[in-house]
Write an enzyme that holds these catalytic residues in place. Structure first.
Site, PDB file in Angstrom:
ATOM      1  N   SER A  82      -3.512  -3.306  -2.203  1.00  0.00           N
ATOM      2  CA  SER A  82      -2.138  -3.728  -1.903  1.00  0.00           C
ATOM      3  C   SER A  82      -1.143  -2.582  -1.851  1.00  0.00           C
ATOM      4  O   SER A  82      -0.230  -2.468  -2.694  1.00  0.00           O
ATOM      5  CB  SER A  82      -1.714  -4.776  -2.916  1.00  0.00           C
ATOM      6  OG  SER A  82      -2.694  -5.771  -2.934  1.00  0.00           O
ATOM      7  N   ARG A  97       1.011   5.561   2.252  1.00  0.00           N
ATOM      8  CA  ARG A  97       1.679   6.146   1.080  1.00  0.00           C
ATOM      9  C   ARG A  97       1.505   5.184  -0.092  1.00  0.00           C
ATOM     10  O   ARG A  97       1.230   3.998   0.095  1.00  0.00           O
ATOM     11  CB  ARG A  97       3.181   6.370   1.340  1.00  0.00           C
ATOM     12  CG  ARG A  97       3.902   5.132   1.685  1.00  0.00           C
ATOM     13  CD  ARG A  97       5.398   5.269   1.868  1.00  0.00           C
ATOM     14  NE  ARG A  97       5.872   3.951   2.276  1.00  0.00           N
ATOM     15  CZ  ARG A  97       5.878   3.512   3.518  1.00  0.00           C
ATOM     16  NH1 ARG A  97       5.508   4.296   4.499  1.00  0.00           N
ATOM     17  NH2 ARG A  97       6.261   2.289   3.799  1.00  0.00           N
ATOM     18  N   ASP A 135      -2.835  -7.761  -0.126  1.00  0.00           N
ATOM     19  CA  ASP A 135      -2.795  -9.000  -0.931  1.00  0.00           C
ATOM     20  C   ASP A 135      -2.096 -10.147  -0.199  1.00  0.00           C
ATOM     21  O   ASP A 135      -2.475 -11.317  -0.332  1.00  0.00           O
ATOM     22  CB  ASP A 135      -2.178  -8.768  -2.326  1.00  0.00           C
ATOM     23  CG  ASP A 135      -0.849  -8.048  -2.313  1.00  0.00           C
ATOM     24  OD1 ASP A 135      -0.369  -7.662  -1.227  1.00  0.00           O
ATOM     25  OD2 ASP A 135      -0.274  -7.842  -3.404  1.00  0.00           O
TER      26      ASP A 135
HETATM   27  C1  BGC Z   1       2.920  -2.739  -1.206  1.00  0.00           C
HETATM   28  C2  BGC Z   1       2.377  -3.886  -0.394  1.00  0.00           C
HETATM   29  C3  BGC Z   1       1.949  -5.018  -1.310  1.00  0.00           C
HETATM   30  C4  BGC Z   1       3.102  -5.401  -2.244  1.00  0.00           C
HETATM   31  C5  BGC Z   1       2.733  -6.525  -3.201  1.00  0.00           C
HETATM   32  C6  BGC Z   1       3.998  -3.218  -2.172  1.00  0.00           C
HETATM   33  O1  BGC Z   1       4.401  -2.188  -3.005  1.00  0.00           O
HETATM   34  O2  BGC Z   1       3.462  -1.743  -0.370  1.00  0.00           O
HETATM   35  O3  BGC Z   1       1.287  -3.473   0.399  1.00  0.00           O
HETATM   36  O4  BGC Z   1       1.572  -6.117  -0.525  1.00  0.00           O
HETATM   37  O5  BGC Z   1       3.486  -4.270  -2.986  1.00  0.00           O
HETATM   38  O6  BGC Z   1       1.651  -6.191  -3.997  1.00  0.00           O
END
Ligand code: BGC
Length: 409
Positions: A82, A97, A135
């Protein structure tokens, strides 16, 4: 599910402070989590090397898999990762990143599925990534499996994000690409949304300065679990410096991240007449003894304002998606039994902040009604999918490994 997709699949969910491994049984008409383990990720692993982090994950998964299932047959793994990823296929993608306090430099630009496969092979575990998903996408997959009216998914936990189903022909990047359904999931990475119309307070600026990903994830920093407690602490610290509400204890409020979001929630939800829980938290966690009731009320108010702003921003984001999909009340069914009726819309939702903080949920619901009006809001259901991010990844792993057996993508 098709017959050749039935079987046992594994999923791992990596993206916050907790790592999860799941064993999922996919049957003809059912998807059941038969086992699950949760482990906190040691803080030092979020700042070391990608090999160290993925070794930890691989060893935990090996322990989990070999407890029950044999070692011989190769198993398919849904990998929920995620963080922002440039997806190159269903089962590969490179990290753009880090967010949420992770900062493993040697991972940026690498294919995280390949790195994990190498770690799994390195310890002799016969499991391979067949689906790499965010996620939000896992949550949408499970939500949609249970209810076809599910058109979007939202995560409000340590971080925040959303995804939705878009028509492929409306995605400029994908021109010429065909999918069977004509749709494609767009991972919005809305945590990085920014607009000059979004008022930014001095506390948001101070918070941003304290983080490792300065100038990134501005929306996430106003909404999600890692940050809300810290915003409230910054407000209380400023109050302590500019008044005598906290007596001599101003300095104790100067330490970043001493007020976590679960504590902020506990303060806001303290309904005892003398706010005894607020007193305890101030004493034990912020080292501020003997606050008068009036001061404790003020602290509750600050936590309330920070919570309410976050919930309302998340609601505005959800309505933005519904608007894009024409499901904010402007589109009505034009034929069939539901003719003239607003269409039913389901948004799958998950995340510790949303699931564990009722006041946050109330404010979010309230804002949805306020923005869309009661009648339209009644057609929109936010549905919690338990472990959807992981189980959905296992479902996608099932579908994709059977597609691979058949030689298609
Ligand atoms: C990430 C996402 C993720 C979200 C929830 C963010 O910091 O960049 O990719 O879906 O957090 O977990």
């Amino acid at each position: 599910m098709r017959r050749n997709e039935e079987g046992i699949y594994y999923a791992i969910d990596l993206g916050g402070t907790i790592f999860r491994a799941l064993r999922v049984e996919v049957g003809a008409g059912s998807v059941v989590t038969s086992r699950k383990v949760e482990l906190p990720i040691p803080e030092e692993l979020t700042k070391g090397t990608i090999e160290e982090l993925f070794n930890f994950v691989a060893i935990a998964l090996k322990d989990f898999v070999e407890r029950e299932d044999g070692k011989d047959e190769q198993k398919a793994l849904g990998f929920t990762f995620s963080f922002p990823v440039r997806q190159t296929s269903v089962s590969s993608g490179s990290l753009i990143r880090w967010t949420k306090g992770f900062s493993i430099e040697n991972a940026v630009g690498k294919d995280v599925a390949q790195c994990l496969n190498e770690a799994l092979a390195g310890i002799g575990l016969n499991v391979r990534v067949t689906a790499l998903v965010n996620d939000t996408v896992g949550t949408l997959a499970l939500g949609h499996y249970h209810d076809e009216d599910t058109v979007a998914a939202v995560i409000i936990g340590a971080g925040t994000n959303a995804c939705y189903i878009e028509r492929t022909d409306a995605i400029i990047k994908c021109q010429g690409l065909l999918t069977n359904s004509g749709g494609m999931v767009v991972n919005m990475e809305w945590g990085n949304f920014w607009s000059s119309h979004l008022p930014r307070t001095p506390y948001d600026i101070s918070l941003d300065d304290e983080t490792q990903n300065r100038n990134d994830q501005g929306f996430e920093k106003m909404i999600s679990g890692i940050y809300l407690g810290e915003i409230a602490r910054l407000v209380l610290h400023r109050m302590a410096l500019e008044s005598d509400v906290f007596g001599d204890a101003a300095d104790n409020l100067s330490i970043p991240f001493t007020l976590s979001t679960p504590l902020l929630a506990a303060i806001r939800e303290d309904d005892s007449p003398d706010l005894s829980e607020v007193r305890r938290i101030l004493q034990e966690h912020l080292k501020i003894p003997d606050t008068p009731l009036k001061t404790r009320r003020l602290v509750v108010k600050v936590c309330d304002i920070v919570t309410r702003r976050a919930a309302r921003l998340a609601a505005a984001g959800i309505v933005g998606i519904l608007k894009k999909l024409g499901r904010d009340g402007s589109g009505v069914a034009s034929s069939g039994r539901m003719r003239g009726q607003p269409r039913r819309t389901v948004v799958a939702i998950e995340g510790g902040l949303y699931q564990g903080y009722p006041v946050f949920r109330e404010y979010l619901d309230e804002a949805l009604v306020e923005i869309m009006g009661e009648e339209v809001a009644r057609t929109v259901a936010l549905r919690v999918t338990e472990d959807g991010s992981g189980v959905g990844a296992a479902l996608l792993a099932a579908v994709h490994s059977s597609n691979r057996q058949q030689g298609s993508i």
